[in-house]
Enzyme design. Structure first.
Site, short mmCIF file in Angstrom:
data_model
loop_
_atom_site.label_atom_id
_atom_site.label_comp_id
_atom_site.label_asym_id
_atom_site.label_seq_id
_atom_site.Cartn_x
_atom_site.Cartn_y
_atom_site.Cartn_z
N GLY A 1 -145.46 -38.75 49.33
CA GLY A 1 -146.81 -39.05 48.87
C GLY A 1 -147.78 -38.78 50.02
O GLY A 1 -147.47 -39.04 51.18
N THR B 1 -141.41 -47.35 41.39
CA THR B 1 -141.52 -48.30 42.51
C THR B 1 -142.48 -49.45 42.17
O THR B 1 -142.27 -50.58 42.61
CB THR B 1 -141.99 -47.58 43.79
N TYR C 1 -93.01 -52.61 71.59
CA TYR C 1 -93.69 -53.25 70.48
C TYR C 1 -93.65 -54.75 70.69
O TYR C 1 -92.57 -55.35 70.83
CB TYR C 1 -93.04 -52.91 69.13
N ASN D 1 -89.81 -58.78 65.07
CA ASN D 1 -90.44 -59.96 64.47
C ASN D 1 -90.21 -60.07 62.98
O ASN D 1 -90.51 -61.09 62.37
CB ASN D 1 -91.95 -59.94 64.75
N LEU E 1 -136.92 -52.35 48.24
CA LEU E 1 -136.63 -51.57 47.03
C LEU E 1 -135.32 -50.82 47.21
O LEU E 1 -135.19 -49.96 48.09
CB LEU E 1 -137.77 -50.59 46.75
N ARG F 1 -128.12 -37.55 45.26
CA ARG F 1 -127.80 -36.49 46.21
C ARG F 1 -126.73 -36.88 47.23
O ARG F 1 -126.23 -36.05 47.98
CB ARG F 1 -129.08 -36.04 46.95
C1 UD1 Z 1 -141.68 -42.89 47.45
C2 UD1 Z 1 -143.19 -42.97 47.36
C3 UD1 Z 1 -143.80 -41.85 48.22
C4 UD1 Z 1 -143.32 -41.98 49.65
C5 UD1 Z 1 -141.79 -42.04 49.71
C6 UD1 Z 1 -141.36 -42.39 51.09
C7 UD1 Z 1 -143.76 -43.83 45.17
C8 UD1 Z 1 -144.21 -43.48 43.80
N1 UD1 Z 1 -143.60 -42.82 45.99
O1 UD1 Z 1 -141.29 -41.65 46.90
O2 UD1 Z 1 -145.22 -41.91 48.18
O3 UD1 Z 1 -143.81 -40.91 50.43
O4 UD1 Z 1 -141.28 -43.04 48.81
O5 UD1 Z 1 -139.99 -42.28 51.24
O6 UD1 Z 1 -143.62 -44.97 45.48
N2 UD1 Z 1 -136.74 -47.62 43.68
C9 UD1 Z 1 -136.46 -48.73 42.93
N3 UD1 Z 1 -136.75 -48.73 41.61
C10 UD1 Z 1 -137.34 -47.69 40.99
C11 UD1 Z 1 -137.64 -46.54 41.77
C12 UD1 Z 1 -137.33 -46.55 43.11
O7 UD1 Z 1 -135.93 -49.72 43.45
O8 UD1 Z 1 -137.58 -47.77 39.79
C13 UD1 Z 1 -136.42 -47.65 45.11
C14 UD1 Z 1 -135.45 -46.57 45.54
O9 UD1 Z 1 -134.12 -47.05 45.53
C15 UD1 Z 1 -135.90 -46.27 46.96
C16 UD1 Z 1 -137.40 -46.58 46.93
O10 UD1 Z 1 -137.61 -47.39 45.81
O11 UD1 Z 1 -135.28 -47.12 47.91
C17 UD1 Z 1 -138.26 -45.34 46.83
O12 UD1 Z 1 -137.94 -44.65 45.65
P1 UD1 Z 1 -137.74 -43.08 45.63
O13 UD1 Z 1 -137.39 -42.67 44.24
O14 UD1 Z 1 -136.87 -42.66 46.72
O15 UD1 Z 1 -139.26 -42.63 45.89
P2 UD1 Z 1 -139.74 -41.28 46.49
O16 UD1 Z 1 -139.85 -40.26 45.42
O17 UD1 Z 1 -138.99 -40.95 47.71
#
Ligand code: UD1
Ligand code: CA
Length: 503
Positions: free
Chosen positions: A147, A86, A373, A393, A13, A20
């Site tokens: 989570g 996610t 050089y 050169n 993902l 940030r």
């Molecule tokens: C997520 C988990 C959380 C966990 C944490 C660990 C969920 C709902 N929560 O939270 O339980 O403790 O990761 O780091 O899954 N991403 C996508 N598409 C989306 C949303 C996110 O590709 O629509 C990718 C982000 O780029 C990232 C990853 O998924 O690489 C996690 O997403 P992020 O928004 O960072 O989730 P957290 O709130 O950190």
């Protein structure tokens, strides 16, 4: 132990924005240990040898996709146009693939320290226990933001609640969701269809899949990571630096265990892609990057940065900046050398102090010791290039090449104007500007004839300390026939001139 079956797919993902980071560069392309965040994640996923390796891209998708194509051409980018959570991201990935059976592993693109071993342990436990879903967890001192893993009194996993949606009691749980999972492919696809976005963020949470599967009577399991640094994520540049340091520590520790001496691990930085042999010694403030390799017995540093450079056995490289160079066995480089791409220094050769080289083949035992050089050049075996020699050169339009044969001697402060051929066994007189080729055994002299104008100082600089010194020296010269007087002067000599004459 049952042999694990390779996963049908690994889904990384990587569509999130990473606000940030406050960067023009997509978060997934920020680097640590010489590799991008998404590069670390795909390398860990690739190690499981999945049937499909999918990377879900969204923000900065053009740049991330181009980067992936170079990194791992068989990794498949799948676009999630809107980041709806996610769960939605995983669903988008599965919809891009043919229907799968077996195991699907999900990882996060921003968790660079996750090792293939930990992913393998997750996969193995998942398959051994015949679970519908297995989550990688960690027990951390500060679980804020993550989570939380909800367990039943018998210890089994009931589900995951996001920090923002959790009660105070649930927030007290220290076991967190790493974001890495193994799923049964068929059950995952089915559960993803049942997700709602009825939560504080209005997103489809992948984490809700666990509760759905459990409620349907399937087995949901967890594996607790042994090293909780492996599940740390990068959300800002403070974490990027911190994880970079942890990764570097891990890399150096592994090299030290395999026989490399690292004098000062705190100031030595080695990319994940570098190869070192036993009995290499790395001195403080050394950075080894990219495809650099260092052979047994070589010493590198202090204050040296080498990128894509090959260092031969027992070579010495001191205070040097090198890129795309090859340094032969037992060769000496530095201090203060700048090796640019295409530098190839032969066995026991030398590139010395304040020397810059580029596209330069320098033969075995050849030496360029000082202030030179050397660009677009070939230098034969055992040839000596005098201090301050310039290989000119560039004629303003083209770069041209100069070849110097073996066992030749180029005098100090020479300019070799390319294209030029200097034969084997030739000499160039110091201070020559060489614009014609030089044949075997020839001495080339290309400079103004020396003319000494007697009495010039007395005539043109009369009354100056220089003129007085000249007059005294002229007087002493006439004394030299007077042997007893000369001996007296030597006895009275306090600066050790007589010692020097013995050396
Ligand atoms: C997520 C988990 C959380 C966990 C944490 C660990 C969920 C709902 N929560 O939270 O339980 O403790 O990761 O780091 O899954 N991403 C996508 N598409 C989306 C949303 C996110 O590709 O629509 C990718 C982000 O780029 C990232 C990853 O998924 O690489 C996690 O997403 P992020 O928004 O960072 O989730 P957290 O709130 O950190
Ligand atoms: Ca995150």
């Amino acid at each position: 132990m049952i042999a694990t079956v390779k996963p049908a797919a690994v889904i990384v993902l990587a569509a999130g924005e990473g606000k940030r980071m406050k960067s023009r560069t997509p978060k997934m392309l920020h680097e640590l240990g010489g590799r991008s965040l998404v590069g670390h994640a795909t390398a860990a996923g690739r190690a499981l040898e999945p049937g499909h390796l999918v990377v879900v891209v969204g923000h900065g998708r053009d740049q991330v996709t181009a980067h992936l194509a170079a990194l791992d051409p068989t990794a498949r980018p799948v676009v999630q146009a809107e980041q709806l959570g996610t769960g939605h991201a995983v669903r988008t990935a599965l919809e891009a693939l043919p229907p799968l059976a077996g195991t699907v592993v999900v990882t996060n693109g921003d968790v660079p320290l996750l090792t293939p071993d930990t992913l393998r342990a997750l996969l193995a436990t998942h398959q051994e226990r015949g679970a519908a879903a297995t989550v990688l967890t960690a027990v951390v001192p500060d679980p804020t933001g993550y989570g939380r893993i909800l367990r039943a009194p018998d210890g089994s996993v009931e589900g995951i609640v996001e920090h923002r949606d959790a009660t105070d009691e649930q927030r007290a749980v220290a076991e967190i969701n790493s974001g890495m999972f193994a799923f049964d492919a068929v059950l995952l696809a089915d559960a993803l269809g049942k997700l709602s976005s009825d939560n504080s963020q209005g997103e489809e949470y992948l984490t809700d899949v666990l509760g759905i599967l459990r409620a349907e009577g399937h087995r949901v399991d967890a594996v607790v990571a042994e090293d909780d640094s492996e599940i740390l994520g990068v959300n800002d540049r403070v974490q990027l630096a911190e994880l970079g340091r942890l990764l570097n520590e891990r890399i150096l520790t592994a090299w030290m265990r395999s026989g490399v001496t690292v004098i000062d691990p705190a100031t030595t930085w080695v990319d994940a892609s570098v190869t070192l042999e036993p009995d290499v010694t790395l001195y403080p403030q050394t950075q080894l990057r990219g495809a650099t390799t260092v052979a047994a017995g070589a010493h590198v540093g202090p204050d040296t940065t080498l990128t894509d450079t090959t260092v031969g056995p027992d070579a010495r490289v001191v205070r040097t900046h090198g890129e795309g160079a090859v340094i032969g066995a037992g060769a000496n480089v530095g201090p203060f050398a700048y090796l640019r791409p295409g530098t190839n220094l032969g066995e026991a050769g030398k590139i010395g102090t304040f020397v810059e080289t580029k596209n330069a083949e320098i033969g075995p035992g050849a030496k360029v010791p000082h202030l030179s050089y050397v660009g677009d050049a070939t230098i034969g075996a055992a040839t000596n290039i005098g201090a301050g020699t310039i290989f000119a050169n560039y004629d303003g339009v083209h770069k041209n090449r100069t070849e110097v044969g073996s066992h030749s001697f180029v005098g100090s402060d020479s300019v070799l104007v390319a294209p030029r051929k200097i034969a084997d066994g030739a000499y160039i007189a110091a201070g020559s500007t060489v614009v014609k080729d030089v044949g075997p055994g020839e001495l080339a002299v290309a400079r103004g004839q020396q003319r000494n104008v007697a009495g010039w100082v007395a005539r043109k600089r009369a009354g100056t300390p220089t003129a007085e010194a000249a007059a005294r020296a002229a007087g002493q010269q006439t004394d030299t026939a007077d042997a007893p007087a000369r001996q007296e002067r030597q006895t009275g000599d306090v600066d050790g001139a007589s010692d020097r004459s013995e050396q």
